[in-house]
Design a protein around this motif. Structure first.
Motif, mmCIF file in Angstrom:
data_model
loop_
_atom_site.group_PDB
_atom_site.id
_atom_site.type_symbol
_atom_site.label_atom_id
_atom_site.label_comp_id
_atom_site.label_asym_id
_atom_site.label_seq_id
_atom_site.Cartn_x
_atom_site.Cartn_y
_atom_site.Cartn_z
ATOM 1 N N TRP A 506 0.840 -1.207 0.000
ATOM 2 C CA TRP A 506 0.000 0.000 0.000
ATOM 3 C C TRP A 506 0.872 1.254 0.000
ATOM 4 N N SER A 507 0.288 2.320 -0.480
ATOM 5 C CA SER A 507 0.855 3.651 -0.298
ATOM 6 C C SER A 507 0.228 4.248 0.950
ATOM 7 N N VAL A 508 1.041 4.735 1.851
ATOM 8 C CA VAL A 508 0.517 5.257 3.124
ATOM 9 C C VAL A 508 -0.446 6.415 2.888
ATOM 10 N N ASP A 509 -0.218 7.196 1.856
ATOM 11 C CA ASP A 509 -1.075 8.362 1.588
ATOM 12 C C ASP A 509 -2.512 7.960 1.265
ATOM 13 N N LYS A 510 -2.721 6.723 0.855
ATOM 14 C CA LYS A 510 -4.067 6.278 0.480
ATOM 15 C C LYS A 510 -4.818 5.639 1.643
ATOM 16 N N ILE A 511 -4.213 5.638 2.796
ATOM 17 C CA ILE A 511 -4.835 5.036 3.977
ATOM 18 C C ILE A 511 -5.312 6.157 4.904
ATOM 19 N N THR A 512 -6.598 6.130 5.206
ATOM 20 C CA THR A 512 -7.169 7.102 6.143
ATOM 21 C C THR A 512 -7.819 6.322 7.275
ATOM 22 N N ILE A 513 -7.320 6.564 8.492
ATOM 23 C CA ILE A 513 -7.857 5.868 9.664
ATOM 24 C C ILE A 513 -7.730 6.794 10.865
ATOM 25 N N SER A 514 -8.799 6.954 11.583
ATOM 26 C CA SER A 514 -8.812 7.870 12.724
ATOM 27 C C SER A 514 -8.309 7.182 13.978
ATOM 28 N N ASP A 515 -8.025 7.993 14.993
ATOM 29 C CA ASP A 515 -7.594 7.435 16.268
ATOM 30 C C ASP A 515 -8.691 6.595 16.892
ATOM 31 N N ASP A 516 -9.952 7.038 16.722
ATOM 32 C CA ASP A 516 -11.060 6.254 17.279
ATOM 33 C C ASP A 516 -11.150 4.880 16.609
ATOM 34 N N ALA A 517 -10.876 4.844 15.305
ATOM 35 C CA ALA A 517 -10.901 3.548 14.615
ATOM 36 C C ALA A 517 -9.798 2.639 15.136
ATOM 37 N N ILE A 518 -8.613 3.213 15.383
ATOM 38 C CA ILE A 518 -7.514 2.414 15.935
ATOM 39 C C ILE A 518 -7.883 1.911 17.319
ATOM 40 N N ARG A 519 -8.506 2.810 18.138
ATOM 41 C CA ARG A 519 -8.932 2.368 19.469
ATOM 42 C C ARG A 519 -9.967 1.250 19.374
ATOM 43 N N HIS A 520 -10.816 1.306 18.373
ATOM 44 C CA HIS A 520 -11.816 0.255 18.173
ATOM 45 C C HIS A 520 -11.145 -1.096 17.901
ATOM 46 N N ILE A 521 -10.107 -1.069 17.077
ATOM 47 C CA ILE A 521 -9.362 -2.323 16.811
ATOM 48 C C ILE A 521 -8.722 -2.834 18.095
ATOM 49 N N ILE A 522 -8.117 -1.910 18.848
ATOM 50 C CA ILE A 522 -7.429 -2.307 20.080
ATOM 51 C C ILE A 522 -8.412 -2.917 21.066
ATOM 52 N N ARG A 523 -9.540 -2.276 21.271
ATOM 53 C CA ARG A 523 -10.502 -2.728 22.276
ATOM 54 C C ARG A 523 -11.241 -3.999 21.850
ATOM 55 N N THR A 524 -11.514 -4.100 20.560
ATOM 56 C CA THR A 524 -12.379 -5.197 20.100
ATOM 57 C C THR A 524 -11.608 -6.428 19.623
ATOM 58 N N TYR A 525 -10.456 -6.222 19.045
ATOM 59 C CA TYR A 525 -9.775 -7.337 18.373
ATOM 60 C C TYR A 525 -8.423 -7.724 18.986
ATOM 61 N N THR A 526 -7.975 -7.027 19.991
ATOM 62 C CA THR A 526 -6.699 -7.394 20.619
ATOM 63 C C THR A 526 -6.860 -7.428 22.126
ATOM 64 N N ALA A 527 -6.013 -8.207 22.759
ATOM 65 C CA ALA A 527 -5.956 -8.275 24.232
ATOM 66 C C ALA A 527 -4.538 -8.682 24.610
ATOM 67 N N GLU A 528 -3.615 -7.719 24.576
ATOM 68 C CA GLU A 528 -2.204 -8.028 24.804
ATOM 69 C C GLU A 528 -1.524 -6.823 25.406
ATOM 70 N N ALA A 529 -0.366 -7.076 26.028
ATOM 71 C CA ALA A 529 0.409 -5.968 26.586
ATOM 72 C C ALA A 529 1.197 -5.252 25.501
ATOM 73 N N GLY A 530 1.558 -5.980 24.435
ATOM 74 C CA GLY A 530 2.344 -5.392 23.366
ATOM 75 C C GLY A 530 1.471 -4.952 22.214
ATOM 76 N N VAL A 531 2.053 -4.878 21.042
ATOM 77 C CA VAL A 531 1.333 -4.379 19.864
ATOM 78 C C VAL A 531 1.443 -5.353 18.693
ATOM 79 N N ARG A 532 1.862 -6.576 18.954
ATOM 80 C CA ARG A 532 2.053 -7.525 17.867
ATOM 81 C C ARG A 532 0.724 -7.917 17.214
ATOM 82 N N GLN A 533 -0.312 -8.166 18.035
ATOM 83 C CA GLN A 533 -1.616 -8.516 17.481
ATOM 84 C C GLN A 533 -2.240 -7.324 16.760
#
Length: 585
Positions: A506-533
């Protein structure tokens, strides 16, 4: 009445012999002339010294007395004389007047068993041994055959003594033995000893000749091989062993290491070029030369640059980075890496290994990682002894060879995952490596020489403190806590999205994602101390989008609804199943 003595060099004569003498020594001429005028007899006595004797101790105390049959004076002053010997005598009261020896003589009686059957049989046995010696020595066997068949016993003994070059002491013992059978026994023992010695010498000579012939054959083949390689353009014209010696002489090896290398090179030089051991020694010397004995990275330590590197590559972890900067500050002040060994402890995915890479970049040093998961053999650190098939250096020395410097940053990854079994205790071996007082002279079993590891910066990583107290005592534990939600959002924004884009094209310029969307991924799809998942989920989003867009990275805004749609399809494809709150398995 005293008898005149004529000293003879290497001449022991038996009775009943006619002996021609050539005399050119003035004193000996005076002796033979005086004896001719007085008694017509002279005693032939062997001498100890090489030059004309000057004292009684210079001659033997036994000799053979004989009548002077003829004396002939030659124009050059020398004398030719013939003496017919009669008896063996013992000398006493020896005196020397103007170099001429005189002494009282006592006749030693000889036995009458000269024609005894045992004596004759022993004579034949001696001849058989001498005949067998013709394969080892150049003897005129035809002449000896005539001697044994036609000569009387005294002449036979004399011929054997002269032909076999028996030493004077042994000849005197044969001369003074009263019985003829006993003489033959002594002579037989001496000839038998000569035969056994000749067999041994012949065996040695044959083996040496065979080895020389084999070596000559191999040398010819090697020369032909070099000629063929030269014609094919594959030969530089210089012998490998000579080239290796030049490398040893020009290398910066420490004195004791260079002495061992030269000793091993000499061993290899004396071996056949085709021998397996020679190849092993050559490999050993090449490994020894490949070690970075005097090569090191010496960039100046800049704390501001080190801080910038750590901050640019790692978000958060302020306390951890400050402790690392303290360690670097001590290194700048002391000019060495001696001190505590850092051990980064934290859950998987918190960035322990990447933090070690950043430390190496901040210091401007080479980086090498050694994974210790499942290691249970001490040889992983100390290497194998050269006697083992497939022997090689340990992981520590191999890391230095690959880094090509003696002061890299070596990361001992997953130090808490080491095992222990019948092959040894690798944890105990690692204690020496991590002790600044001992690693100054670390000895690898394969290299068998000391190497200074005190310039190496060792950093360990672990998921837990499940280690021995001795190992923990060698290191300073730095615990890396799990990231907060805000830290994860920042890490995703600064690092993970770009990394996922690079992995999927991908080209990074073509990716649009908000902080709330990132928080949604973190809260809903991951459960870890790190960031690998979290990294995996972002990558999965980009992959799924590429599939829907026919492999094109069209500009896309990833909202929470779109994220749920894409990741639900990803999960339903059988990769994983979401259960509960924020737990993926």
């Amino acid at each position: 009445m005293k008898e005149y003595i004529l000293p003879c060099r290497d001449l022991v004569v038996h009775p009943d012999m006619t002996v021609p003498l050539y005399i050119d020594n003035p004193i000996s001429i005076s002796c033979i002339e005086t004896a001719t005028g007085m008694t017509q007899r002279v005693v032939l006595v062997p001498q100890h010294s090489g030059s004309y004797p000057a004292a009684p101790d210079d001659i033997y105390e036994y000799g053979t007395i004989g009548d002077i049959v003829q004396i002939l004076r030659m124009p050059d002053g020398s004398v030719h004389s013939i003496v017919r010997t009669t008896n063996v005598v013992k000398l006493s009261n020896i005196t020397v007047v103007d170099g001429v020896f005189c002494a009282d003589t006592e006749t030693i009686p000889m036995g009458d068993d000269i024609a005894d059957e045992r004596t004759v049989l022993m004579r034949e046995n001696i001849f058989e041994i001498i005949q067998s010696l013709t394969t080892f020595r150049k003897l005129k066997i035809d002449k000896l055959r005539g001697v044994i068949q036609n000569y009387p016993m005294p002449a036979f003994i004399d011929s054997v003594l002269q032909t076999m070059d028996i030493d004077t002491d042994s000849a005197i013992r044969v001369l003074t033995t009263p019985g003829w059978y006993d003489k033959m026994v002594m002579l037989y023992e001496k000839i038998k000893l000569i035969q056994e010695t000749s067999k041994v010498e012949d065996s040695i000579n044959r083996r040496i000749s065979l080895q020389m012939e084999q070596g000559r054959r191999e040398a010819i083949l090697q020369e032909k091989m070099r000629a063929i390689q030269k014609e094919m353009g594959e030969e530089d014209g210089e012998d490998d062993s000579i080239s290796l010696r030049k490398k040893i002489e020009k290398s910066a090896l420490p004195r004791d290491v260079k002495e061992k290398a030269m000793a091993e090179w000499k061993r290899m030089r004396n071996m056949s070029p085709m021998s397996n051991e020679g190849g092993l020694i050559k490999t050993y010397l090449e490994e020894l030369l490949a070690m970075p004995w005097d090569k090191s990275d010496t960039p100046a330590i800049d704390l501001n640059t080190a801080r910038m590197v750590l901050d640019s590559e790692h978000s958060g972890m302020r306390g951890v980075k400050e402790r690392i900067l303290e360690h670097i500050a001590v290194m700048k002040k002391t000019g060495s890496t001696k001190g505590s060994i850092l051990c980064l402890v934290g859950a998987p995915g918190v960035g322990k290994t990447s933090l070690c890479k950043s430390i190496a970049a901040a210091l401007g040093r080479k980086y090498h990682r050694i994974s210790l998961g499942g290691v249970s053999d001490e040889a992983h650190f100390r290497g194998h002894r050269k006697t083992y098939i497939g022997a090689q250096t340990g992981r520590i020395m191999d890391a230095l060879k690959r880094a090509r410097v003696n002061n890299p940053v070596i990361v001992l990854d997953e130090i808490d995952k080491m095992g222990r079994d019948w092959r040894g205790d690798p944890e105990s071996a690692l204690l020496e490596v991590l002790d600044p007082e001992q690693n100054k002279a670390f000895r690898d079993h394969y290299l068998e020489v000391d190497f200074d590891l005190s310039n190496v910066l060792f950093i360990a990583t672990a998921n837990s403190l499940n280690m021995s107290s001795a190992l923990k005592d060698r290191m300073e534990i730095i615990e890396i806590p799990g990231y907060s939600e805000d830290d994860k959002v920042q890490i995703a924004r600064e690092h993970l999205i770009a990394r996922a884009a690079a992995d999927t094209g991908w080209s990074v310029d073509k990716i649009t994602i908000s902080d709330d969307a990132i928080r949604h991924i973190i809260r809903t799809y991951t459960a870890e101390a790190g960031v690998r998942q979290l990294q995996r989920e972002i990558t999965a989003l980009l992959r799924r989008t590429l599939l829907e867009n026919d492999g094109e990275d069209a500009p896309t805004e990833f909202t929470t609804e779109k994220i749920d749609d894409l990741l639900s399809l990803h999960k339903s494809a059988g990769f994983s199943k979401r259960i509960g709150f924020g737990v993926s398995i």
